[in-house]
Design an enzyme around this catalytic site. Structure first.
Site, PDB file in Angstrom:
ATOM      1  N   HIS A  18       0.816  -1.219   0.000  1.00 37.22           N
ATOM      2  CA  HIS A  18       0.000   0.000   0.000  1.00 37.22           C
ATOM      3  C   HIS A  18       0.850   1.269   0.000  1.00 37.22           C
ATOM      4  CE1 HIS A  18      -3.475  -2.422   2.028  1.00 37.22           C
ATOM      5  NE2 HIS A  18      -3.272  -2.772   0.779  1.00 37.22           N
ATOM      6  N   ARG A  22      -3.253  -9.852   5.127  1.00 35.57           N
ATOM      7  CA  ARG A  22      -3.041  -9.612   3.691  1.00 35.57           C
ATOM      8  C   ARG A  22      -1.841  -8.706   3.460  1.00 35.57           C
ATOM      9  NH1 ARG A  22      -8.603  -7.741   1.154  1.00 35.57           N
ATOM     10  NH2 ARG A  22      -8.879  -6.743   3.192  1.00 35.57           N
ATOM     11  N   PHE A  23      -1.122  -8.377   4.521  1.00 36.46           N
ATOM     12  CA  PHE A  23       0.223  -7.806   4.457  1.00 36.46           C
ATOM     13  C   PHE A  23       0.295  -6.456   3.742  1.00 36.46           C
ATOM     14  CE2 PHE A  23       0.065 -12.433   3.910  1.00 36.46           C
ATOM     15  CZ  PHE A  23       0.365 -12.780   5.223  1.00 36.46           C
ATOM     16  N   CYS A  24      -0.741  -5.642   3.912  1.00 39.70           N
ATOM     17  CA  CYS A  24      -0.790  -4.310   3.283  1.00 39.70           C
ATOM     18  C   CYS A  24      -0.518  -4.403   1.781  1.00 39.70           C
ATOM     19  CB  CYS A  24       0.193  -3.353   3.947  1.00 39.70           C
ATOM     20  SG  CYS A  24      -0.233  -2.930   5.645  1.00 39.70           S
ATOM     21  N   ALA A  25      -1.025  -5.468   1.175  1.00 41.21           N
ATOM     22  CA  ALA A  25      -0.915  -5.647  -0.278  1.00 41.21           C
ATOM     23  C   ALA A  25      -2.221  -6.277  -0.763  1.00 41.21           C
ATOM     24  CB  ALA A  25       0.285  -6.527  -0.622  1.00 41.21           C
TER      25      ALA A  25
END
Length: 435
Positions: free
Chosen positions: A129, A366-369
């Site tokens: 992100h 979701r790992f900032c993706a």
């Protein structure tokens, strides 16, 4: 152990490559025991190199205001910042006229650059992100990655032919899959279409040496906290012309030549975007961490990491009920990161049990993706294990064994799903005195 035996053990991943501040850390687990902590969340934040924390302790007595103080400590602090700027530029192969702007982290650095881009930016959908959201202010176009890197580069070229852009901005390595992108090839492609290239190197820089001049990359953003210097500093390095023409990233003291009631005359160079008192200790820590990475040497770092990466993926292949997420079928280079999804069950519950019952730290989500994860995954969330210079083969083995046991037999304690995530119903782990 002889030096030859030590080198062999390091190469095999039996020993950590470097001494980190969390070495030997024991953590409580449910039931009253304590175990050695296994940190497999290095991709989120890495502990400090011991050499870095020792350096910070050594320079801390000299902490003072910089660039305007006449005292001895102020001059010493100024030298720390000025020398760090040179060290960062040298480490990343900056061109002579490139600017080195100190920031808080990669997100801060990319937001700074976003305010300076004179036109649209093209990104891939695989980005964190931090490399998706800042570009909205000047116009952003997203290219959905294909199943191979080669086809993705063709799609990127087609988008640039369709409509020119000022900047292409890509991750150097995915924080979800660890897959490394060919940034030199992408730089050439961008330049052929009249665009510059920015690289989000938050994941890549701690694992691979990057040379701006040799690769043709125009801008590089990275964070100290992912590069074994968790003291709140990062950097943006790259071509100065856009930065000098942009509004100051922060308006305040240090960024101006003079101030009037009706306006101000802004400085050029890094100071234009570094208003306020700088993070002297964070900047010094960042420079020292880069020096430590250089001392370790990239060949040794890659050999250590490749051994652990192979062990991790081989171990996961033996665990029933998991799927390793990949973005590209032809990616032949990847960092020591593996994200899995489960055929059944909650990755959040598994992550909580790994920590509470086994002393193993991983990451679930979701790992900032989000766009990338939602496209390549089949479940709502994944579980990520990531390793670094302090990781060992025993860390990998403990994780794989504990994961297999949890999936086969379930947690050994009861957990509740709360607003803070999965938590042990009865948590008897004592907190540190400072918590």
């Amino acid at each position: 152990m002889t030096s030859t035996a030590t080198a062999t053990a390091v190469r095999a991943g039996a020993m950590p490559l470097a001494e980190l501040d969390d070495a030997g850390l024991e953590v409580p687990v449910l039931g009253g025991r304590r175990v050695r902590h296994v940190n497999l969340d290095v991709a989120a934040s890495a502990p400090a190199f011991s050499a870095v924390s020792a350096h910070v302790a050594r320079v801390l007595p000299y902490y003072a205001s910089v660039h305007r103080g006449t005292g001895y400590a102020s001059q010493a602090a100024t030298a720390l910042v000025d020398d760090a700027r040179v060290a960062v530029a040298r480490h990343v192969g900056a061109r002579l006229d490139d600017a080195v702007v100190f920031t808080r982290n990669t997100t801060d650095a990319l937001n700074l650059l976003a305010g300076a881009v004179p036109g649209e930016t093209v990104v891939l959908d695989i980005e964190h992100h931090a490399n998706l959201l800042p570009w909205l202010r000047r116009g952003r176009r997203v290219v959905v990655a294909e199943s191979t890197i080669a086809a993705t580069l063709d799609a990127l070229a087609a988008e640039l032919r369709r409509r020119p852009a000022a900047l292409v901005s890509v991750t150097g390595a995915s924080n979800v899959t660890g897959e490394v992108l060919p940034v030199a090839t992408i730089a050439k492609l961008a330049h052929e279409h009249g665009a510059r290239l920015a690289v989000d190197a938050a994941q890549l820089l701690p694992h691979r040496r990057i040379d701006l001049a040799a690769s043709g990359v125009d801008y590089l953003a990275f964070s100290g906290h992912k590069a074994y210097a968790p003291y709140g500093a990062g950097a943006l390095v790259g071509r100065a012309d856009w930065l000098d023409a942009a509004p100051a990233h922060l308006a305040g003291g240090g960024a101006v030549e003079s101030v009037r009631i009706d306006g101000a005359e802004w400085k050029s160079g890094p100071e234009r975007h570094e208003a306020g008192t700088p993070n002297v200790l964070g900047i010094a820590a960042l420079a020292r961490a880069l020096a430590e990475l250089e001392r370790l040497g990239e060949p040794a770092r890659r050999e250590h990491e490749e051994a652990l990466t192979a062990r991790l993926h081989a171990g996961l292949a033996r665990v029933t009920g998991v799927r390793v997420i990949r973005g590209f079928d032809d990616a032949d280079d990847r960092l020591a990161i593996a994200t899995i999804e489960l055929e059944r069950g909650s990755v959040g519950l598994v992550a909580a049990a790994l920590a509470a019952e086994h002393g193993i730290s991983v990451r679930a989500g979701r790992f900032c993706a989000h766009p990338f994860f939602d496209r390549v995954a089949t479940r709502a969330n994944g579980l990520r294990a990531s390793l670094g210079a302090g990781s060992t083969a025993d860390d990998v083995d403990r994780f794989v064994e504990a994961l297999g046991r949890l999936l086969a037999h379930g947690p050994g304690h009861e957990y509740d799903r709360t607003s803070a995530g999965w938590c042990p119903r009865i948590d008897d782990r004592p907190r540190p005195s400072f918590a």
